[in-house]
Design a protein around this motif. Structure first.
Motif: not given
Length: 351
Positions: A260-263, A315-320, A322-331, A344-351
């Motif tokens: 999902i997007s930040m929006e 639940l919404v997993f987030i990281c810097q 979007g990489q780690r959050s995908k792993i968390a989602l799958q696990w 999607k793309n993490g919070i780094k791209h949404n600052l």
């Protein structure tokens, strides 16, 4: 079963009592994936193919540039402009026709990492950027694949073995990548041409020892050398984190409807905030530096923290990124029944 010609080809290493015929047969059935066919990838590939590793995959999306040739000696001036993966495959087939080679002319990313890595027994990372290194490491941890790592910088090189026999992984040495503006590269800093050959042959040697189960590997150790002053050091690595179990599915990448997007997240939080639980899987210091709220459970502590996650919320997993959050989602697919998403793309791209 080794053919007659193979026995001749590998004779000088078969007669080594530590390796022997049994070791050579282990090499023949081994499946190794080489990430990168550049400075480190070239010597690793040449020596593993010459040693008789049965199936070798080559992942590289780049083409050969004339500036590569002083250190990537698998290629020649006539190869400039050609794709590295396919060119390496062709040249290695001439070196050893008994080895099966597969070229992947694609850049490793979150969409293909698990699919490719899951096909092989041992992964070797010769990439030249931190994004790929962390992706390779995290995917190997999730899929329980041993990883041989190498890196080079100017006159210095490093080698280690990660995620092997319950040993440390790359994040135990380097928890997070440095800021982008602090990352050096060969284009700007240069590299002595012989260095990848030295480090690459060390990496190939570690791979052979792992496959044949001989000698002592660099698991739990970081080998560092400087070719300018001949200094060498071996640093001990302590395992800091509990590894995440391999996911049920073979692909770590979230399907499009699970990202999902930040929006979208902002809309959900505005409309039904009590129904949403954000789980930030970054390290604590990252969370403290900047966050958008929610629970902070670092990725490598997620397995032991399932009990504190509410079972009645989306639940919404987030990281810097979007990489780690995908792993968390799958696990968590097999551990949590909640409706789950990754930012999607993490919070780094949404600052």
């Amino acid at each position: 079963m080794l053919e007659r010609e193979e026995l001749k080809l590998y004779n000088r290493q078969i007669i080594l009592p530590e390796l022997g015929l049994a070791g050579q047969e282990k090499l023949k059935v081994a499946r190794v994936l080489m990430i990168g066919a550049g400075g480190l990838g070239c010597p690793v590939l040449q020596y593993l193919v010459a040693a008789g590793v049965g199936h070798v995959g080559i992942v590289d999306a780049d083409v050969i540039d004339i500036s590569n040739l002083h250190r990537q000696i698998l290629y020649s001036i006539a190869d400039v402009g050609k794709p590295k993966a396919e060119t390496a495959k062709q040249k290695l087939e001439w070196l050893n026709p008994f080895v099966e080679l597969t070229a992947y002319e694609e850049r490793l990313n979150t969409e293909n990492a698990a699919r490719l890595i899951n096909l092989y027994d041992l992964i070797i990372d010769g990439s030249d950027n931190f994004t790929t290194r962390y992706l390779v490491n995290d995917t190997c941890v999730a899929l329980n694949k041993p990883l041989v790592f190498g890196s080079i910088f100017k006159f210095e090189g490093q080698v280690s073995v990660f995620n092997y026999q319950d040993g440390p992984n790359y994040r135990d040495v380097f928890p997070e990548p440095p800021p982008e503006n602090e990352v050096p590269n060969c284009d700007e800093t240069g590299v002595i041409g012989v260095l990848p050959g030295i480090i690459g042959t060390y990496m190939a040697n570690e791979a052979i020892k792992i496959i044949c189960d001989i000698g002592e590997t660099l698991s739990g150790k970081l080998f560092s050398m400087n070719a300018l002053d001949n200094s060498m050091n071996v640093y001990k690595i302590t395992k800091q984190r509990q590894a995440i179990s391999a996911p049920v599915a073979a692909n770590l990448a979230a399907s499009p409807d699970r990202e999902i997007s930040m929006e979208t997240l902002s809309n959900w939080l505005g409309e039904t905030p009590d129904e949403i639980c954000i789980i930030d899987v970054r390290e604590t210091y990252e969370f403290d530096d900047y966050n958008i709220g929610g629970l902070n459970i670092p990725l490598y502590e997620l397995q032991e923290s399932v009990d504190i996650i509410p079972v009645d919320k989306k639940l919404v997993f987030i990281c810097q990124t979007g990489q780690r959050s995908k792993i968390a989602l799958q696990w968590t697919e097999s551990h949590l029944k909640n409706e789950k998403y990754s930012l999607k793309n993490g919070i780094k791209h949404n600052l």
